[in-house]
Design an enzyme around this catalytic site. Sequence first.
Site: not given
Ligand code: Y12
Ligand code: CO
Length: 174
Positions: A45, A50, A95-96, A137-138, A141
């Site tokens: 997401g 962001q 969260c990214l 979550h989104e 934001h």
């Molecule tokens: C469940 C919980 C939270 C959400 C919100 C959306 N969150 C994400 O998409 C998180 C992504 C994420 C990806 C990562 O990987 C990289 O950055 C390569 C990450 O890893 C690091 O930070 C190292 C952390 C989060 C939706 C559903």
């Molecule tokens: Co987020």
Amino acid sequence: MKLNIVEYPDKKLREKSKEVKIFDASLHKLLDAMNPLMINTNGIGLAAIQVAHPVRALVLNIPDEEGEQAPENLLEIINPVMTDKSGSTSYQEGCLSVPKFYEDIKRYENVVVNYQDRHGNTKTLEADGLLAIAIQHEMDHLEGILFIDKLSYARRKKFEKEYKRMQKERKHSK
Ligand code: Y12
Ligand code: CO
């Protein structure tokens, strides 16, 4: 369109995003750039704020049973409004914009959201499971709210300390 992910503690993430009123090529360009950025960074997401665009737009792509994020499962959600919610669930969120941190966060288990697609057509989404969690979550934001705001006082203090240390380490390794 080149986009960069804004990371905590950047104040930009605290901005309240504005309603999208014009569904034109510039909105489509933004969405078209957000989708691959989300996929390439292992996100499921991403909200426009962001990537420093304070508009009420977000993209979601929940992995299927094989862990694939099929293009046909992409959801582009503009001007979402939650019209119903029920139940309670907890999930380890990430969260990214807050790299490397994952925390258990309590959310509604089921939500109903009215929104517009990229052309301004009105839609309704009934969500449960990971999709319901991700959309909450989104949508946070869009109000300038981050999942870390939902931590207990003690856990938040611990997070701030660990995050500062991690940022220092990242700076030195550059
Ligand atoms: C469940 C919980 C939270 C959400 C919100 C959306 N969150 C994400 O998409 C998180 C992504 C994420 C990806 C990562 O990987 C990289 O950055 C390569 C990450 O890893 C690091 O930070 C190292 C952390 C989060 C939706 C559903
Ligand atoms: Co987020």
